[in-house]
Write a protein that holds these residues in place. Structure first.
Motif, short mmCIF file in Angstrom:
data_model
loop_
_atom_site.label_atom_id
_atom_site.label_comp_id
_atom_site.label_asym_id
_atom_site.label_seq_id
_atom_site.Cartn_x
_atom_site.Cartn_y
_atom_site.Cartn_z
N VAL A 59 44.05 43.74 28.49
CA VAL A 59 43.80 42.81 29.60
C VAL A 59 44.83 41.68 29.54
O VAL A 59 44.85 40.89 28.59
N GLN A 64 42.19 41.27 36.12
CA GLN A 64 41.59 42.38 35.40
C GLN A 64 40.25 42.02 34.77
O GLN A 64 39.57 42.89 34.22
N ILE A 210 40.70 46.81 29.94
CA ILE A 210 40.77 46.88 31.40
C ILE A 210 39.66 47.79 31.92
O ILE A 210 38.95 47.46 32.87
N GLN A 214 36.24 46.72 34.21
CA GLN A 214 35.85 47.38 35.45
C GLN A 214 34.43 47.94 35.34
O GLN A 214 33.66 47.87 36.30
#
Length: 228
Positions: A59, A64, A210, A214
């Motif tokens: 990240v 992100q 990352i 999400q």
């Protein structure tokens, strides 16, 4: 014709301003999982995520992070991100040190005037082995707040009154001690605070990658959509 065009532009501008003004503001009370350099209030809070990484994690952009993704993808705006790397909810930190200068219960009053609050904590209480304490829902003493259960209850009790008519959610990390998980869910239930229990989050150096960011974003979105 020119007058009509001017009126249409004015109306469209007014609608645009109105939509901007109705966007809900989100504040975050968190730990390292919600930090990113130059995006914290106050800016003296300890940071874990940087544009030029200082840890083994992919990240490298604020875009992100879970909270930036959630806010930008769902039409919200950021009010205050008061996250502090390494912070515990209670006043006991790593090596039994006094963390009352950074604990969640110390920072919980400094979240601005949001419409929605996400509390993302408990990870460091679990990792640091903070004293669990007993369930206690009133008459907290200074000593009580150095243990997890009383501090957690004190925080939610206080925030419900400090932020009336605000949607408050608690985000519970995965891979924590069972006594922390049980305590969070029981105390959230006592105060009718929705608890978003995360599952199978991808991590690097113990922190969301990352992909993990999400996943957090998606799980929060799914939960909040069902809650509405």
């Amino acid at each position: 014709m020119k007058k009509t065009f001017t009126i249409i532009i004015a109306l469209l501008f007014g609608v645009g301003v109105g939509l901007a003004q109705t966007r809900k503001a989100v504040s975050i009370l968190g730990d390292s999982y919600s930090t990113f350099e130059n995006y914290l209030q106050p800016d003296t809070n300890a940071v874990w995520y940087f544009g030029i990484p200082k840890n083994i994690n992919d990240v490298v952009s604020v875009g992100q992070t879970w909270w930036y993704k959630f806010i930008s993808e769902n039409g919200y705006k950021l009010c205050v991100n008061n996250s502090f790397s390494g912070a515990t909810i209670c006043n006991t930190g790593y090596d039994k040190k006094d963390y009352s200068d950074r604990s969640f219960i110390t920072r919980m009053n400094n979240l601005g005037c949001p419409d929605v609050i996400f509390i993302f904590g408990g990870t460091n209480d679990s990792w640091a082995g903070a004293p669990i304490g007993e369930y206690k829902y009133e008459n907290w003493t200074k000593e009580d707040l150095y243990t997890f259960r009383p501090a957690m209850a004190y925080m939610l009790d206080h925030m419900k009154y400090r932020y009336p008519n605000v949607e408050i959610y608690f985000i519970l990390n995965c891979d924590l001690k069972s006594e922390i998980n049980e305590s969070v869910k029981n105390i959230c239930n006592h105060y009718s605070i929705p608890c978003i229990e995360l599952t199978d989050i991808d991590k690097q150096s113990g922190h969301p990658s990352i992909k993990g960011m999400q996943q957090i974003n998606e799980q929060i979105k799914s939960f909040t959509e069902k809650a509405q």
